[in-house]
Enzyme design. Structure first.
Site, PDB file in Angstrom:
ATOM      1  N   ASP A  54       1.175  -1.074  -0.079  1.00  0.00           N
ATOM      2  CA  ASP A  54       0.072  -0.075   0.174  1.00  0.00           C
ATOM      3  C   ASP A  54       0.908   1.512   0.091  1.00  0.00           C
ATOM      4  O   ASP A  54       1.936   0.936   1.268  1.00  0.00           O
ATOM      5  CB  ASP A  54      -0.988  -0.191   1.067  1.00  0.00           C
ATOM      6  N   HIS A 111     -11.071  -5.392  -2.702  1.00  0.00           N
ATOM      7  CA  HIS A 111      -8.868  -5.758  -2.474  1.00  0.00           C
ATOM      8  C   HIS A 111      -9.463  -6.081  -1.288  1.00  0.00           C
ATOM      9  O   HIS A 111     -10.243  -5.701  -1.023  1.00  0.00           O
ATOM     10  CB  HIS A 111      -8.356  -4.849  -2.865  1.00  0.00           C
ATOM     11  N   GLN A 132     -14.919   2.213   1.711  1.00  0.00           N
ATOM     12  CA  GLN A 132     -14.073   1.724   0.822  1.00  0.00           C
ATOM     13  C   GLN A 132     -14.031   2.906  -0.714  1.00  0.00           C
ATOM     14  O   GLN A 132     -14.369   3.780  -1.120  1.00  0.00           O
ATOM     15  CB  GLN A 132     -14.259   1.304  -0.582  1.00  0.00           C
ATOM     16  N   HIS A 150      -6.835  -5.886   2.787  1.00  0.00           N
ATOM     17  CA  HIS A 150      -6.053  -5.296   3.402  1.00  0.00           C
ATOM     18  C   HIS A 150      -5.632  -6.321   4.395  1.00  0.00           C
ATOM     19  O   HIS A 150      -6.290  -7.553   5.143  1.00  0.00           O
ATOM     20  CB  HIS A 150      -6.174  -3.892   4.491  1.00  0.00           C
ATOM     21  N   ASN A 207     -13.012  -3.908   3.040  1.00  0.00           N
ATOM     22  CA  ASN A 207     -14.102  -3.231   2.882  1.00  0.00           C
ATOM     23  C   ASN A 207     -15.081  -2.687   1.507  1.00  0.00           C
ATOM     24  O   ASN A 207     -14.812  -3.059  -0.020  1.00  0.00           O
ATOM     25  CB  ASN A 207     -13.610  -1.549   2.648  1.00  0.00           C
TER      26      ASN A 207
HETATM   27  P1  AMP Z   1     -10.269   1.045   0.528  1.00  0.00           P
HETATM   28  O1  AMP Z   1     -10.109   2.063   1.892  1.00  0.00           O
HETATM   29  O2  AMP Z   1     -10.657   0.109   1.377  1.00  0.00           O
HETATM   30  O3  AMP Z   1     -10.824   1.176  -0.651  1.00  0.00           O
HETATM   31  O4  AMP Z   1      -8.958   1.111   0.233  1.00  0.00           O
HETATM   32  C1  AMP Z   1      -7.563   1.674  -0.665  1.00  0.00           C
HETATM   33  C2  AMP Z   1      -6.408   1.591  -0.278  1.00  0.00           C
HETATM   34  O5  AMP Z   1      -5.543   1.311  -1.557  1.00  0.00           O
HETATM   35  C3  AMP Z   1      -5.850   2.482   0.297  1.00  0.00           C
HETATM   36  O6  AMP Z   1      -5.048   2.017   1.870  1.00  0.00           O
HETATM   37  C4  AMP Z   1      -4.031   3.677  -0.066  1.00  0.00           C
HETATM   38  O7  AMP Z   1      -3.907   3.753   0.562  1.00  0.00           O
HETATM   39  C5  AMP Z   1      -3.939   2.635  -1.389  1.00  0.00           C
HETATM   40  N1  AMP Z   1      -3.929   3.211  -2.610  1.00  0.00           N
HETATM   41  C6  AMP Z   1      -5.010   3.500  -2.986  1.00  0.00           C
HETATM   42  N2  AMP Z   1      -4.313   4.178  -4.744  1.00  0.00           N
HETATM   43  C7  AMP Z   1      -3.379   3.442  -4.995  1.00  0.00           C
HETATM   44  C8  AMP Z   1      -1.556   3.164  -5.125  1.00  0.00           C
HETATM   45  N3  AMP Z   1      -1.907   3.531  -6.769  1.00  0.00           N
HETATM   46  N4  AMP Z   1      -0.973   2.128  -4.580  1.00  0.00           N
HETATM   47  C9  AMP Z   1      -0.633   1.319  -4.257  1.00  0.00           C
HETATM   48  N5  AMP Z   1      -1.973   1.410  -3.278  1.00  0.00           N
HETATM   49  C10 AMP Z   1      -2.996   2.486  -3.144  1.00  0.00           C
END
Ligand code: AMP
Ligand code: ZN
Length: 137
Positions: A32, A101, A95, A103, A88
């Site tokens: 992440d 995805h 989300q 975590h 999420n």
């Molecule tokens: P969610 O809130 O469950 O949708 O999580 C999205 C996650 O994606 C967050 O923890 C962000 O930090 C991560 N994220 C968003 N864009 C990127 C990216 N380009 N590369 C790696 N992680 C990302």
């Protein structure tokens, strides 16, 4: 199936470079970019599904196998004290990227000051219990 406007489709399929921890035919696991903790990783299916509801059952099942495999290496390698596996669905659930995805968040004793995953516990009412049991029986 891929969605051309989806950043996680591009990352999962290698069109955008990422710090990849694991890859197989169906998944890529990346670090992440804004980690909650050291080793915070994301399990991305290569096919697009906005959320758990859209994800085919067999891909959902495999995601948990990948979580176990990668989570074990992270936990042993980083000697963490715990690991959250969380996922999420929908904006109210937190989300922010609408490509399914999972975590993997390594946890250490005392890190609750920095990482908050708590809620105010309620009480299961008889009415709610009946309503929800009724959805399944
Ligand atoms: P969610 O809130 O469950 O949708 O999580 C999205 C996650 O994606 C967050 O923890 C962000 O930090 C991560 N994220 C968003 N864009 C990127 C990216 N380009 N590369 C790696 N992680 C990302
Ligand atoms: Zn996607």
């Amino acid at each position: 199936m891929r969605d051309d406007n989806c950043i996680f489709c591009k990352i999962a399929n290698g069109d955008i470079p990422s710090a990849t921890l694991y890859e197989d035919e169906d998944f890529r696991v990346i670090l992440d970019l804004n980690p909650a903790a050291k080793g915070h990783a994301l399990i991305l299916p290569k096919q697009h599904a906005a959320n758990l509801f859209e994800l085919p059952e067999e891909v959902a099942a495999k995601a948990m196998k990948v979580a176990k495999k990668v989570g074990t290496v992270l936990a042993e390698g980083l000697s963490c004290d715990g690991l959250n596996v969380l996922q999420n669905n929908g904006e109210p659930a937190g989300q922010t990227v609408f490509h399914f995805h999972m975590h993997l968040i390594p946890r250490w004793k005392g890190d609750v000051k920095k990482i908050h995953m708590t809620w105010e516990p309620g009480t299961l009412t008889a009415e709610d219990k009946e309503e929800i049991l009724g959805l399944f029986h």
